[in-house]
Write an enzyme that holds these catalytic residues in place. Structure first.
Site, PDB file in Angstrom:
ATOM      1  N   LYS A  36       5.624  -2.953   2.051  1.00  0.00           N
ATOM      2  CA  LYS A  36       6.672  -1.975   2.378  1.00  0.00           C
ATOM      3  C   LYS A  36       7.163  -2.194   3.810  1.00  0.00           C
ATOM      4  O   LYS A  36       8.358  -2.072   4.093  1.00  0.00           O
ATOM      5  CB  LYS A  36       6.148  -0.542   2.207  1.00  0.00           C
ATOM      6  CG  LYS A  36       5.907  -0.117   0.769  1.00  0.00           C
ATOM      7  CD  LYS A  36       7.165  -0.080  -0.096  1.00  0.00           C
ATOM      8  CE  LYS A  36       8.139   1.019   0.274  1.00  0.00           C
ATOM      9  NZ  LYS A  36       9.254   1.125  -0.721  1.00  0.00           N
ATOM     10  N   ALA A  77      12.778   1.526  -6.134  1.00  0.00           N
ATOM     11  CA  ALA A  77      11.966   0.613  -6.957  1.00  0.00           C
ATOM     12  C   ALA A  77      10.924  -0.106  -6.103  1.00  0.00           C
ATOM     13  O   ALA A  77      11.250  -0.733  -5.095  1.00  0.00           O
ATOM     14  CB  ALA A  77      12.856  -0.401  -7.648  1.00  0.00           C
ATOM     15  N   TYR A  95      -0.158  -3.094  -0.098  1.00  0.00           N
ATOM     16  CA  TYR A  95       1.000  -2.220  -0.391  1.00  0.00           C
ATOM     17  C   TYR A  95       1.785  -1.928   0.879  1.00  0.00           C
ATOM     18  O   TYR A  95       3.001  -2.161   0.945  1.00  0.00           O
ATOM     19  CB  TYR A  95       0.527  -0.913  -1.047  1.00  0.00           C
ATOM     20  CG  TYR A  95       1.570   0.183  -1.015  1.00  0.00           C
ATOM     21  CD1 TYR A  95       2.779   0.037  -1.703  1.00  0.00           C
ATOM     22  CD2 TYR A  95       1.375   1.362  -0.283  1.00  0.00           C
ATOM     23  CE1 TYR A  95       3.753   1.045  -1.665  1.00  0.00           C
ATOM     24  CE2 TYR A  95       2.336   2.361  -0.247  1.00  0.00           C
ATOM     25  CZ  TYR A  95       3.523   2.204  -0.931  1.00  0.00           C
ATOM     26  OH  TYR A  95       4.485   3.182  -0.890  1.00  0.00           O
ATOM     27  N   ALA A 102       1.739  -3.331   3.759  1.00  0.00           N
ATOM     28  CA  ALA A 102       2.307  -4.535   4.396  1.00  0.00           C
ATOM     29  C   ALA A 102       3.596  -4.952   3.692  1.00  0.00           C
ATOM     30  O   ALA A 102       4.573  -5.351   4.337  1.00  0.00           O
ATOM     31  CB  ALA A 102       1.283  -5.667   4.364  1.00  0.00           C
ATOM     32  N   PRO A 129     -11.618  -0.275  -0.227  1.00  0.00           N
ATOM     33  CA  PRO A 129     -11.696  -1.206   0.914  1.00  0.00           C
ATOM     34  C   PRO A 129     -10.518  -0.978   1.872  1.00  0.00           C
ATOM     35  O   PRO A 129      -9.385  -0.818   1.431  1.00  0.00           O
ATOM     36  CB  PRO A 129     -11.579  -2.594   0.259  1.00  0.00           C
ATOM     37  CG  PRO A 129     -11.776  -2.391  -1.204  1.00  0.00           C
ATOM     38  CD  PRO A 129     -11.460  -0.959  -1.517  1.00  0.00           C
ATOM     39  N   ASN A 157       2.756  11.413   1.645  1.00  0.00           N
ATOM     40  CA  ASN A 157       2.346  11.489   0.230  1.00  0.00           C
ATOM     41  C   ASN A 157       3.075  12.605  -0.512  1.00  0.00           C
ATOM     42  O   ASN A 157       3.048  13.760  -0.076  1.00  0.00           O
ATOM     43  CB  ASN A 157       0.846  11.778   0.137  1.00  0.00           C
ATOM     44  CG  ASN A 157       0.005  10.573   0.467  1.00  0.00           C
ATOM     45  OD1 ASN A 157       0.056  10.067   1.587  1.00  0.00           O
ATOM     46  ND2 ASN A 157      -0.777  10.108  -0.493  1.00  0.00           N
ATOM     47  N   ASN A 158       3.689  12.251  -1.627  1.00  0.00           N
ATOM     48  CA  ASN A 158       4.369  13.226  -2.486  1.00  0.00           C
ATOM     49  C   ASN A 158       3.444  13.701  -3.591  1.00  0.00           C
ATOM     50  O   ASN A 158       2.517  12.986  -3.992  1.00  0.00           O
ATOM     51  CB  ASN A 158       5.575  12.581  -3.173  1.00  0.00           C
ATOM     52  CG  ASN A 158       6.760  12.348  -2.258  1.00  0.00           C
ATOM     53  OD1 ASN A 158       7.898  12.431  -2.694  1.00  0.00           O
ATOM     54  ND2 ASN A 158       6.530  12.040  -0.999  1.00  0.00           N
TER      55      ASN A 158
HETATM   56  P1  NAD Z   1       6.395   4.748  -8.897  1.00  0.00           P
HETATM   57  O1  NAD Z   1       5.390   3.659  -8.900  1.00  0.00           O
HETATM   58  O2  NAD Z   1       6.077   6.037  -9.592  1.00  0.00           O
HETATM   59  O3  NAD Z   1       7.782   4.238  -9.504  1.00  0.00           O
HETATM   60  C1  NAD Z   1       8.319   2.990  -9.181  1.00  0.00           C
HETATM   61  C2  NAD Z   1       9.444   2.696 -10.165  1.00  0.00           C
HETATM   62  O4  NAD Z   1      10.010   1.413  -9.829  1.00  0.00           O
HETATM   63  C3  NAD Z   1       8.973   2.601 -11.625  1.00  0.00           C
HETATM   64  O5  NAD Z   1       9.854   3.318 -12.461  1.00  0.00           O
HETATM   65  C4  NAD Z   1       9.025   1.106 -11.925  1.00  0.00           C
HETATM   66  O6  NAD Z   1       9.300   0.830 -13.294  1.00  0.00           O
HETATM   67  C5  NAD Z   1      10.153   0.657 -11.007  1.00  0.00           C
HETATM   68  N1  NAD Z   1      10.038  -0.778 -10.666  1.00  0.00           N
HETATM   69  C6  NAD Z   1       8.923  -1.426 -10.239  1.00  0.00           C
HETATM   70  N2  NAD Z   1       9.208  -2.726 -10.028  1.00  0.00           N
HETATM   71  C7  NAD Z   1      10.528  -2.888 -10.302  1.00  0.00           C
HETATM   72  C8  NAD Z   1      11.406  -4.000 -10.256  1.00  0.00           C
HETATM   73  N3  NAD Z   1      10.968  -5.199  -9.872  1.00  0.00           N
HETATM   74  N4  NAD Z   1      12.697  -3.806 -10.582  1.00  0.00           N
HETATM   75  C9  NAD Z   1      13.136  -2.577 -10.969  1.00  0.00           C
HETATM   76  N5  NAD Z   1      12.354  -1.496 -11.043  1.00  0.00           N
HETATM   77  C10 NAD Z   1      11.057  -1.652 -10.714  1.00  0.00           C
HETATM   78  O7  NAD Z   1       6.711   5.010  -7.352  1.00  0.00           O
HETATM   79  P2  NAD Z   1       7.065   6.373  -6.605  1.00  0.00           P
HETATM   80  O8  NAD Z   1       5.813   7.074  -6.238  1.00  0.00           O
HETATM   81  O9  NAD Z   1       8.116   7.083  -7.357  1.00  0.00           O
HETATM   82  O10 NAD Z   1       7.687   5.789  -5.252  1.00  0.00           O
HETATM   83  C11 NAD Z   1       9.070   5.478  -5.155  1.00  0.00           C
HETATM   84  C12 NAD Z   1       9.356   4.904  -3.785  1.00  0.00           C
HETATM   85  O11 NAD Z   1       8.982   5.846  -2.784  1.00  0.00           O
HETATM   86  C13 NAD Z   1       8.582   3.623  -3.487  1.00  0.00           C
HETATM   87  O12 NAD Z   1       9.430   2.742  -2.797  1.00  0.00           O
HETATM   88  C14 NAD Z   1       7.434   4.084  -2.599  1.00  0.00           C
HETATM   89  O13 NAD Z   1       7.030   3.068  -1.726  1.00  0.00           O
HETATM   90  C15 NAD Z   1       8.079   5.241  -1.867  1.00  0.00           C
HETATM   91  N6  NAD Z   1       7.170   6.315  -1.416  1.00  0.00           N
HETATM   92  C16 NAD Z   1       6.301   6.890  -2.316  1.00  0.00           C
HETATM   93  C17 NAD Z   1       5.483   7.941  -1.876  1.00  0.00           C
HETATM   94  C18 NAD Z   1       4.536   8.651  -2.818  1.00  0.00           C
HETATM   95  O14 NAD Z   1       3.767   9.509  -2.386  1.00  0.00           O
HETATM   96  N7  NAD Z   1       4.554   8.371  -4.118  1.00  0.00           N
HETATM   97  C19 NAD Z   1       5.542   8.376  -0.547  1.00  0.00           C
HETATM   98  C20 NAD Z   1       6.442   7.746   0.321  1.00  0.00           C
HETATM   99  C21 NAD Z   1       7.257   6.733  -0.130  1.00  0.00           C
HETATM  100  P1  TYD Z   2      -3.307   7.980  -3.548  1.00  0.00           P
HETATM  101  O1  TYD Z   2      -2.806   9.119  -4.382  1.00  0.00           O
HETATM  102  O2  TYD Z   2      -3.666   6.696  -4.209  1.00  0.00           O
HETATM  103  O3  TYD Z   2      -2.236   7.761  -2.384  1.00  0.00           O
HETATM  104  P2  TYD Z   2      -2.332   6.833  -1.027  1.00  0.00           P
HETATM  105  O4  TYD Z   2      -3.474   5.912  -1.126  1.00  0.00           O
HETATM  106  O5  TYD Z   2      -1.021   6.120  -1.076  1.00  0.00           O
HETATM  107  O6  TYD Z   2      -2.449   7.807   0.099  1.00  0.00           O
HETATM  108  O7  TYD Z   2      -4.585   8.484  -2.776  1.00  0.00           O
HETATM  109  C1  TYD Z   2      -4.540   9.618  -1.924  1.00  0.00           C
HETATM  110  C2  TYD Z   2      -5.886   9.736  -1.265  1.00  0.00           C
HETATM  111  O8  TYD Z   2      -6.858  10.055  -2.268  1.00  0.00           O
HETATM  112  C3  TYD Z   2      -6.343   8.445  -0.628  1.00  0.00           C
HETATM  113  O9  TYD Z   2      -7.036   8.749   0.590  1.00  0.00           O
HETATM  114  C4  TYD Z   2      -7.321   7.858  -1.640  1.00  0.00           C
HETATM  115  C5  TYD Z   2      -7.912   9.087  -2.299  1.00  0.00           C
HETATM  116  N1  TYD Z   2      -8.315   8.921  -3.729  1.00  0.00           N
HETATM  117  C6  TYD Z   2      -9.605   9.308  -4.131  1.00  0.00           C
HETATM  118  O10 TYD Z   2     -10.422   9.801  -3.327  1.00  0.00           O
HETATM  119  N2  TYD Z   2      -9.947   9.138  -5.442  1.00  0.00           N
HETATM  120  C7  TYD Z   2      -9.098   8.594  -6.359  1.00  0.00           C
HETATM  121  O11 TYD Z   2      -9.487   8.427  -7.552  1.00  0.00           O
HETATM  122  C8  TYD Z   2      -7.765   8.226  -5.934  1.00  0.00           C
HETATM  123  C9  TYD Z   2      -6.783   7.635  -6.894  1.00  0.00           C
HETATM  124  C10 TYD Z   2      -7.422   8.415  -4.605  1.00  0.00           C
END
Ligand code: NAD
Ligand code: TYD
Length: 356
Positions: A162, A80, A158, A160, A290, A187-188
């Site tokens: 984490k 979360a 964000y 900071a 930014p 990044n996933n």
């Molecule tokens: P997401 O934003 O898709 O999902 C976050 C989930 O947390 C949502 O379902 C939201 O409803 C829930 N949530 C938010 N605030 C909450 C709260 N206060 N209490 C309970 N639930 C709450 O995020 P994600 O992309 O699935 O990422 C999941 C985790 O993995 C995060 O901790 C993120 O930092 C980490 N992470 C993500 C990526 C990525 O590429 N997406 C990569 C590395 C790590």
């Molecule tokens: P994002 O999927 O927001 O992940 P993160 O910022 O956590 O890496 O963005 C991935 C990269 O894509 C990031 O360098 C910002 C860029 N980006 C764009 O160029 N255009 C967009 O509209 C978005 C959402 C991201």
């Protein structure tokens, strides 16, 4: 059972679905259902007694205490979070609340529960904190990829927040002995990814004939990992990772953003051709984010050496599956594009006039 927080979000939902596809250990899924949480991603678990969904907030200590007492989870996988960098720029407060205060509250509730366990249950208990490579800051072109000992240099609200949560988890282990593991992943991408992030945004905008907004020069590099591989890595670390350790998880797949966008366009040209012409015609360079981090890259040798994990998916196979998933799930896409989603798109992209 295990407690999963944020299990209705992108990675959490994939994790819960994979977990229950692979074993019968029940999941208590605690999610506040913010804009990023979506129960529809878990629709296939409707009526499945192994999945207990609770809508609630990780900052709610009384709720956490009740859930620990009632369900006695043997482990927590903590997803979360507020997770979108652009949103953290527009409104950092929610990131401090959930990512910092929420993780603190969860740690304290977990510690109280853990302290009450028998010696065996205490030893077996795990708090798995799911974090990001963004805590390490930005790399320049030739620099080696992030190892687990890299200095923390977060640059966005964000990252900071984490980083702060990672430090709390570390301290709760060091001071109280709470058995924690932390993973920092790149990044996933994959199914159920909310279309505010790069890859699903590009797929959805392209299919709608809308501009594909590339920030700055599009040469920022990310290390992309298929979400199912992240889920496998988490399961390995949860079951066999060393307590108190952190493990970096990555795809060995660094690519500049513009190449990602071009790949998505080429796949759509093949899979859903547009009579109006190649999708790449929609690519539009816009004002940069930014403080935009230039490059992330993960050195994932520790998890391979200790736990034998490597990604199973190549980028070519993973991105093809992902584009196909979005083509096959138009209903899911339509439902997440609510009024709130449209408001966000207006907030983030208004004023980012097309760069020349
Ligand atoms: P997401 O934003 O898709 O999902 C976050 C989930 O947390 C949502 O379902 C939201 O409803 C829930 N949530 C938010 N605030 C909450 C709260 N206060 N209490 C309970 N639930 C709450 O995020 P994600 O992309 O699935 O990422 C999941 C985790 O993995 C995060 O901790 C993120 O930092 C980490 N992470 C993500 C990526 C990525 O590429 N997406 C990569 C590395 C790590
Ligand atoms: P994002 O999927 O927001 O992940 P993160 O910022 O956590 O890496 O963005 C991935 C990269 O894509 C990031 O360098 C910002 C860029 N980006 C764009 O160029 N255009 C967009 O509209 C978005 C959402 C991201």
């Amino acid at each position: 059972m295990i407690l999963v927080t944020g299990g209705a979000g992108f990675i959490g939902a994939n994790f819960v679905l994979d977990w229950l596809a692979g074993c019968d250990e029940p999941v208590l899924n605690l999610d506040a259902l913010t804009y990023a949480g979506n129960r529809e991603s878990l629709a296939s678990l409707e009526g499945d007694a192994r999945h207990v969904f609770v809508q609630g907030d990780i900052t709610d200590r009384a709720l956490l205490d009740t859930l620990f007492a009632r369900h006695n989870p043997r482990a927590i996988v903590h997803f979360a979070a507020e997770s979108h960098v652009d949103r953290s720029i527009h409104g950092p407060g929610a990131f401090m609340k959930t990512n910092v205060e929420g993780t603190y509250t969860l740690l304290e509730a977990a510690r109280a529960h853990w302290t009450s366990l028998s010696a065996d249950a205490k030893a077996a208990f795990r708090f798995h904190h799911v974090s990001t490579d963004e805590v390490y800051g930005s790399l320049s072109a030739g620099e080696p990829a992030f190892v687990e000992t890299h200095a923390y240099e977060p640059n966005s609200p964000y990252s900071a927040s984490k980083a702060a949560s990672d430090h709390l988890v570390r301290a709760w282990h060091h001071t109280y002995g709470l058995p924690v593991v932390t993973t920092n992943c790149s990044n996933n991408y994959g199914p159920y990814h909310f279309p505010e992030k790069l890859i699903p945004l590009m797929i959805i905008n392209a299919l709608a004939g809308k501009p594909l907004p590339v920030y700055g020069d599009g040469q920022q590099v990310r290390d992309w990992l298929y979400v199912k591989d992240h889920c496998t890595a988490i399961r390995e670390v949860l079951s066999r990772g060393r307590i108190g350790e952190t493990y970096n998880i990555g795809g060995w797949n660094e690519k500049p953003n513009i190449e990602i966008v071009q790949t998505v366009c080429a796949l759509l040209d093949e899979m859903r051709p547009d009579p109006a012409g190649p999708y790449a015609r929609l690519i539009t360079y816009v004002t940069d984010r930014p403080g935009h981090d230039r490059r992330y890259a993960i050195d994932a040798r520790k998890i391979e050496r200790e736990l034998g994990w490597r990604p199973a998916e190549t980028f070519e196979s993973g991105i093809r599956k992902t584009v196909q998933w979005y083509l096959d799930h138009a209903d899911w896409v339509a439902h997440v594009q609510s009024g709130a989603y449209r408001d966000w798109v207006a907030t983030n992209y208004a004023g980012r006039e097309a760069a020349p």
